[in-house]
Design an enzyme around this catalytic site. Structure first.
Site, PDB file in Angstrom:
ATOM      1  N   ARG A 198       2.660  15.874   5.634  1.00  0.00           N
ATOM      2  CA  ARG A 198       1.703  15.071   6.401  1.00  0.00           C
ATOM      3  C   ARG A 198       2.313  14.675   7.741  1.00  0.00           C
ATOM      4  NH1 ARG A 198      -0.597  10.207   3.192  1.00  0.00           N
ATOM      5  NH2 ARG A 198      -1.878  10.074   5.078  1.00  0.00           N
ATOM      6  N   CYS A 217       3.033   4.448   7.761  1.00  0.00           N
ATOM      7  CA  CYS A 217       2.678   5.504   6.806  1.00  0.00           C
ATOM      8  C   CYS A 217       1.258   5.925   7.116  1.00  0.00           C
ATOM      9  CB  CYS A 217       2.842   5.010   5.370  1.00  0.00           C
ATOM     10  SG  CYS A 217       1.831   3.539   5.001  1.00  0.00           S
TER      11      CYS A 217
END
Length: 276
Positions: free
Chosen positions: A171, A230
């Site tokens: 990611r 995040c």
């Protein structure tokens, strides 16, 4: 009770069970119901804490998918679950604490005693129980989120800090894109620091010494200006607690994280395995 460390094991929980509240903070990225999983089996006496409604305000473009809740709402919701002033909390989830870390970090940063259960539910050696647990309501005094523990998107963009990305490496690089992400990649200059690398294969935390080695390799030493993000400000708290467990204090959270950064077309994006 002595001051809680950020991580405690099952033996510690058993020894102090009558003086604390256990919090089940299961949440699943694939959309499964954390509450249904809780009802099917949880640690004896544990209450369920919802990431989406208790640990977060409603999503918006500026705040991302999981903005910090208003302090008064946070305190009211936890009080309704039986968590009051001075109540020690030990939280866990289905894994090694990536979602339970949000509750623990929020409580610790506002001066409340809270810790993660090392190894989470899978590491619990005892029996579990089914159904919902209802505790007597308690009074939890609202406390403002400390400014020193938080960073805005503008502060991240200004540079000067070591920025860590707690998401999975694919990611971070942009190779894997969530349907909820507007753009893929990472904040330019951020270093890949997946929360999962804080753990042993069995889901328990690395020793403090090994955690210090991990973060030292990322350029982090005690006294450094560190910001962690995040996907939406939840699993970043795992890195923040790991840093504290390693004896490295003072790191801050960018609450909006990638969900807010990527939604703003004025923010630059880097891709690939390097900081960019």
């Amino acid at each position: 009770m002595p001051e809680l460390p950020p991580v405690v094991d099952a033996g510690w929980v058993r020894a102090h069970r009558d003086t604390l509240v256990l919090a089940d903070v299961r949440w699943f990225l694939d959309g499964r119901s954390g509450y249904e999983a809780y009802l099917a089996g949880h640690l004896p006496g544990a209450v369920w804490v919802d990431v989406d409604t208790v640990l977060s305000a409603p999503p918006d473009e500026t705040g991302g998918r999981h903005p910090l809740p208003e302090p008064a709402e946070f305190a009211k919701a936890l009080g309704a679950l039986g968590i009051g002033d001075g109540t020690p909390v030990v939280a866990y989830d289905a894994d090694g604490g990536p979602y339970a870390a949000r509750l623990v970090w929020l409580l610790r940063r506002t001066g409340r005693p809270a810790a993660l259960l090392d190894g989470g539910l899978t590491g619990w050696p005892g029996e579990t129980e089914t159904g919902a647990v209802v505790l007597p309501e308690a009074r939890l005094t609202p406390v403002k989120w400390p400014e020193a523990a938080l960073r805005s998107a503008d502060q991240v963009a200004a540079g000067g800090a070591i920025v860590l990305d707690a998401r999975a490496a694919d990611r971070y690089s942009g190779a894997h894109v969530l349907p909820t992400d507007v753009r893929s990649g990472h904040v330019p200059g951020a270093r890949s620091a997946p929360w999962s690398a804080n753990l042993e294969p069995d889901g328990t935390f690395l020793t403090p010494a090994r955690l210090r080695e991990r973060y030292r390799a990322l350029g982090v030493e005690e006294g450094a200006d560190v910001v962690v993000y995040c996907g939406s400000g939840v699993t970043a708290c795992h890195d923040l607690l790991a840093l504290e467990h390693a004896g490295i204090t003072g790191a801050a959270l960018y609450p909006g994280s990638w969900s807010a950064w990527s939604a703003d077309p004025s923010r630059p994006v880097a891709t690939g395995a390097e900081p960019g």
